[in-house]
Design a protein around this motif. Structure first.
Motif, PDB file in Angstrom:
ATOM      1  N   GLN A  41       0.530  -1.000  -0.165  1.00  0.00           N
ATOM      2  CA  GLN A  41      -0.033  -0.252  -0.054  1.00  0.00           C
ATOM      3  C   GLN A  41       1.137   1.384  -0.463  1.00  0.00           C
ATOM      4  N   LEU A  42       2.058   1.467   0.695  1.00  0.00           N
ATOM      5  CA  LEU A  42       2.943   2.319   0.940  1.00  0.00           C
ATOM      6  C   LEU A  42       3.332   3.174  -0.525  1.00  0.00           C
ATOM      7  N   GLN A  43       3.720   1.906  -0.962  1.00  0.00           N
ATOM      8  CA  GLN A  43       4.413   2.118  -2.350  1.00  0.00           C
ATOM      9  C   GLN A  43       3.680   2.272  -3.780  1.00  0.00           C
ATOM     10  N   LYS A  44       2.121   1.864  -3.490  1.00  0.00           N
ATOM     11  CA  LYS A  44       0.836   2.635  -4.283  1.00  0.00           C
ATOM     12  C   LYS A  44      -0.027   3.809  -3.837  1.00  0.00           C
ATOM     13  N   GLU A  45       0.494   4.315  -2.397  1.00  0.00           N
ATOM     14  CA  GLU A  45       0.195   5.759  -2.112  1.00  0.00           C
ATOM     15  C   GLU A  45       0.672   6.180  -1.272  1.00  0.00           C
ATOM     16  N   LYS A  46       0.188   7.836  -1.271  1.00  0.00           N
ATOM     17  CA  LYS A  46       1.256   8.644  -0.541  1.00  0.00           C
ATOM     18  C   LYS A  46       0.730   8.565   0.906  1.00  0.00           C
ATOM     19  N   ILE A  47       0.689   8.237   1.646  1.00  0.00           N
ATOM     20  CA  ILE A  47       0.477   7.149   2.987  1.00  0.00           C
ATOM     21  C   ILE A  47       0.750   8.735   3.917  1.00  0.00           C
ATOM     22  N   ASP A  48      -0.192   9.690   4.782  1.00  0.00           N
ATOM     23  CA  ASP A  48       0.675  10.376   5.507  1.00  0.00           C
ATOM     24  C   ASP A  48       1.190  10.049   7.201  1.00  0.00           C
ATOM     25  N   CYS A  49       0.275   8.900   7.690  1.00  0.00           N
ATOM     26  CA  CYS A  49      -0.171   8.247   8.239  1.00  0.00           C
ATOM     27  C   CYS A  49       0.121   7.044   9.318  1.00  0.00           C
ATOM     28  N   VAL A  50       0.879   6.603   9.670  1.00  0.00           N
ATOM     29  CA  VAL A  50       0.417   4.758   9.425  1.00  0.00           C
ATOM     30  C   VAL A  50       0.341   4.471  11.283  1.00  0.00           C
ATOM     31  N   VAL A  51      -0.939   3.202  10.927  1.00  0.00           N
ATOM     32  CA  VAL A  51      -1.119   2.997  12.428  1.00  0.00           C
ATOM     33  C   VAL A  51      -1.019   1.840  12.115  1.00  0.00           C
ATOM     34  N   LEU A  52      -0.225   0.692  13.464  1.00  0.00           N
ATOM     35  CA  LEU A  52       0.435  -0.274  13.169  1.00  0.00           C
ATOM     36  C   LEU A  52       0.168  -1.271  14.098  1.00  0.00           C
ATOM     37  N   ASP A  53      -0.129  -2.404  13.845  1.00  0.00           N
ATOM     38  CA  ASP A  53       0.004  -3.182  14.703  1.00  0.00           C
ATOM     39  C   ASP A  53       1.018  -4.063  15.188  1.00  0.00           C
ATOM     40  N   ILE A  54       1.073  -4.725  16.105  1.00  0.00           N
ATOM     41  CA  ILE A  54       2.652  -5.523  16.842  1.00  0.00           C
ATOM     42  C   ILE A  54       2.531  -6.957  15.841  1.00  0.00           C
ATOM     43  N   MET A  55       1.521  -7.418  16.593  1.00  0.00           N
ATOM     44  CA  MET A  55       1.403  -8.786  16.131  1.00  0.00           C
ATOM     45  C   MET A  55       0.320  -9.614  15.598  1.00  0.00           C
ATOM     46  N   MET A  56       1.408  -9.764  14.025  1.00  0.00           N
ATOM     47  CA  MET A  56       0.757 -10.130  13.031  1.00  0.00           C
ATOM     48  C   MET A  56       1.340 -11.194  12.932  1.00  0.00           C
ATOM     49  N   PRO A  57       0.319 -11.938  11.566  1.00  0.00           N
ATOM     50  CA  PRO A  57       1.323 -12.940  10.664  1.00  0.00           C
ATOM     51  C   PRO A  57       2.462 -12.471  10.346  1.00  0.00           C
ATOM     52  N   GLY A  58       3.132 -13.359   9.348  1.00  0.00           N
ATOM     53  CA  GLY A  58       3.638 -12.945   8.336  1.00  0.00           C
ATOM     54  C   GLY A  58       5.035 -12.212   9.190  1.00  0.00           C
ATOM     55  N   ILE A  59       5.386 -11.162   8.279  1.00  0.00           N
ATOM     56  CA  ILE A  59       5.982  -9.860   8.931  1.00  0.00           C
ATOM     57  C   ILE A  59       5.515  -9.102  10.130  1.00  0.00           C
ATOM     58  N   ASN A  60       5.631  -9.120  11.462  1.00  0.00           N
ATOM     59  CA  ASN A  60       5.297  -8.322  12.289  1.00  0.00           C
ATOM     60  C   ASN A  60       6.085  -7.022  12.390  1.00  0.00           C
ATOM     61  N   GLY A  61       4.570  -6.193  13.820  1.00  0.00           N
ATOM     62  CA  GLY A  61       4.848  -4.623  13.150  1.00  0.00           C
ATOM     63  C   GLY A  61       6.219  -4.003  13.425  1.00  0.00           C
ATOM     64  N   ILE A  62       6.844  -5.095  14.567  1.00  0.00           N
ATOM     65  CA  ILE A  62       8.741  -4.442  14.575  1.00  0.00           C
ATOM     66  C   ILE A  62       8.898  -4.557  13.256  1.00  0.00           C
ATOM     67  N   GLU A  63       9.172  -5.619  12.730  1.00  0.00           N
ATOM     68  CA  GLU A  63      10.304  -5.668  11.042  1.00  0.00           C
ATOM     69  C   GLU A  63       9.114  -4.884  10.419  1.00  0.00           C
ATOM     70  N   THR A  64       7.418  -4.454  10.296  1.00  0.00           N
ATOM     71  CA  THR A  64       7.198  -3.556   9.382  1.00  0.00           C
ATOM     72  C   THR A  64       7.751  -2.126   9.827  1.00  0.00           C
ATOM     73  N   CYS A  65       8.084  -1.943  11.097  1.00  0.00           N
ATOM     74  CA  CYS A  65       8.796  -0.909  10.919  1.00  0.00           C
ATOM     75  C   CYS A  65       9.412  -0.661   9.929  1.00  0.00           C
ATOM     76  N   LEU A  66      10.171  -1.174  11.014  1.00  0.00           N
ATOM     77  CA  LEU A  66      12.047  -1.377  10.610  1.00  0.00           C
ATOM     78  C   LEU A  66      11.593  -0.883   8.646  1.00  0.00           C
ATOM     79  N   LYS A  67      10.752  -2.047   7.745  1.00  0.00           N
ATOM     80  CA  LYS A  67      11.120  -1.478   6.784  1.00  0.00           C
ATOM     81  C   LYS A  67      10.763   0.046   5.821  1.00  0.00           C
TER      82      LYS A  67
END
Length: 230
Positions: A41-67
């Protein structure tokens, strides 16, 4: 132009609740159920703010935040069921700007999103005029949003940059943690957290100080707050 908010959570009900509240505030809302979808989504849209959960399947929130931080300097608010101080410290250490614990008050979340967006807008407006701050071997380029120490560029989150800019632009003045929150978040102290400020200061020191335990730039005035000396 309507601000674009991305909600990243594997719980569809939580996404729906946040979506409704944000739509009521006239935000354009996007959803992702995991980290991979969020990065797409971040590649497709010019997002202004992200609300991010930590405990998710696959890439968790911490890894996602780093990326996300490798690509973007937009505000990130972590929304997590993990409430221990160490969990909050970990979240803020990887680049999040704020941290909320589930269960949460949707109105408080909306208020925090507004505060992050106001701070981001303020920074963008104030950086239109070129301004460079120098403190010994530390250079803060407000226009380019670049910080260098001894010629080495360091990567800061938006919040870290704003805290450093605040202290460096008013050298010698001591700021309490509450004052830093009010100035940087551009918000009253209703949602102020001393620990949050302390984690951001610690992260800053790790990035700009030769020896974070004996800081050359960001000094602690015990019982009062922090300052950068003349």
């Amino acid at each position: 132009m309507r601000k674009k908010i991305l909600i990243v959570d594997d719980d569809a009900e939580i996404r729906e609740i946040i979506h409704i509240y944000l739509q009521n505030e006239n935000y354009q809302v996007f959803e992702a159920e995991d980290g991979i979808s969020a990065l797409t989504q971040l590649q497709k849209e010019k997002i202004d703010c992200v609300v991010l959960d930590i405990m998710m399947p696959g890439i968790n929130g911490i890894e996602t935040c780093l990326k996300i931080r490798q690509q973007k300097r937009i505000p990130i608010i972590i929304l997590s069921a993990k409430s221990e101080d160490m969990d909050k410290i970990n979240g803020l250490s990887v680049g999040a700007d704020d941290y909320m614990v589930k269960p949460f008050n949707p109105l408080e979340l909306v208020a925090r999103i507004k505060a992050q967006l106001r701070r981001q807008d303020f920074f963008q407006q104030s950086s239109q005029n070129f301004s460079e701050i120098r403190v010994n071997d530390l250079i803060i380029d407000k226009n380019k949003h670049v910080v260098k120490v001894e010629g080495r560029e360091v990567s800061l989150t938006p919040i870290e940059f704003s805290i450093l800019e605040l202290l460096a632009s008013q050298r010698g003045q001591v700021f309490s943690t509450e004052q830093i929150y009010q100035q940087v978040w551009n918000e009253t102290s209703a949602y102020y957290s001393r620990n949050t400020i302390m984690v951001h200061i610690r992260n800053l020191r790790e990035k700009i100080e030769v020896n974070p335990r004996k800081p050359e730039y960001i000094k602690t005035v015990w019982g009062v707050g922090y300052k950068i000396e003349d």
